[in-house]
Scaffold this active site. Structure first.
Site, short mmCIF file in Angstrom:
data_model
loop_
_atom_site.label_atom_id
_atom_site.label_comp_id
_atom_site.label_asym_id
_atom_site.label_seq_id
_atom_site.Cartn_x
_atom_site.Cartn_y
_atom_site.Cartn_z
CG ASP A 37 -2.04 -0.92 1.10
OD1 ASP A 37 -2.25 -1.35 -0.08
OD2 ASP A 37 -2.79 -1.17 2.08
CE LYS A 59 -7.96 0.25 -2.01
NZ LYS A 59 -9.07 -0.41 -1.13
CG MET A 179 -9.41 7.19 6.57
SD MET A 179 -10.05 5.51 5.90
CE MET A 179 -10.88 4.83 7.28
#
Length: 262
Positions: A37, A59, A179
């Site tokens: 990642d 991502k 997030m």
């Protein structure tokens, strides 16, 4: 017929490459394929066999090198080819890492796998900032929560129920929000609307445990303005609760100790 391989879902930790576990390093070293990642420290890939296939599947907001479905399909394909595979994730695979979905996909095809835990960002970043998530007489509980769920956009928010800010505002002493940078104002509004005091201490931690770490403290009422003033960017965590104030207490004691020694 090729015998199925083996998949390790590996937590890379919160950012500092030295916080990787010994078991994780062994898995990386033995892998024939590594899917990694965006938040994985590049130094960790140096443990890989030079012959290993490295596949980036990171991502960023608004852009995914691979969708979650593509990642799971690739894990299954590589394992069915008889390969030893590592899925390397920032933090811990089972804490906002979608490791559960990958484990389910592997189990459905009868593929053997293991989960190697990593230090999740909430633990690592808070500790690196001098913030105890629990503190005797101050905080007896903490919760990790996504700031994107129910925001109406983004893959992570899709398909899930909204966060119960009304319950979290009073049932947990320390909140650690992942997030949530893009929804700071909305999160602030929800917590205030459900009775969380505007004076509640808040910490904004950017790049926790890495050389780029920046930590800013303020209050719940003003946290969105603080983030704008310091130009807070991802990856960043939001810590809400009285335990944040311990950071300042530690700093004051360290200054006093330094003055006494000097």
């Amino acid at each position: 017929m090729t015998r199925p391989g083996f998949v390790s879902l590996v937590g890379a930790g919160p950012g500092d490459p030295e916080l990787i576990t010994v078991k994780a390093v062994k898995a990386i070293s033995a892998a024939e394929v590594i899917l990694y990642d965006r938040l994985v420290a590049e130094e960790l890939l140096s443990y890989a066999d030079p012959r290993a296939e490295l596949i980036y599947c990171g991502k960023t907001p608004g852009h995914h090198a691979m969708t979650q479905e593509m990642i799971q399909r690739r894990l299954v394909e590589c394992a069915l080819e008889g390969k030893r595979v590592v899925r390397l994730k920032g933090g811990d695979p089972f804490v906002f890492g979608r490791g559960g979905e990958e484990a389910l996909a592997l189990a459905a095809r009868g593929i053997a796998y293991e989960v190697i835990p990593g230090i999740t960002s909430a633990i690592g970043a808070a500790a690196a900032s001098g913030i105890p998530l629990t503190q005797r007489g101050v905080a007896a509980s903490f919760a990790c929560v996504t700031g994107s769920r129910g925001a109406g956009h983004g893959e992570e928010a899709a398909g899930g129920p909204p966060v119960r800010w009304d319950l979290l505002a009073h049932s947990v002493d320390t909140l650690v929000i992942y997030m949530g940078v893009g929804q700071l104002k909305e999160i602030r509004g929800e917590l205030l609307r459900h009775g969380k005091a505007g004076s509640t201490p808040v910490a904004l931690i950017e790049g926790g445990t890495t050389r780029r770490q920046r930590t800013f403290t303020g209050t719940l009422a003003e946290m969105h303005k603080l983030a704008a003033a310091v130009q807070l960017s991802n990856p960043a965590l939001i810590v809400v609760g009285e335990a944040v104030a311990v950071r300042e207490q530690l700093h004051q004691l360290e200054v006093q100790a330094a003055e006494m020694i000097g």
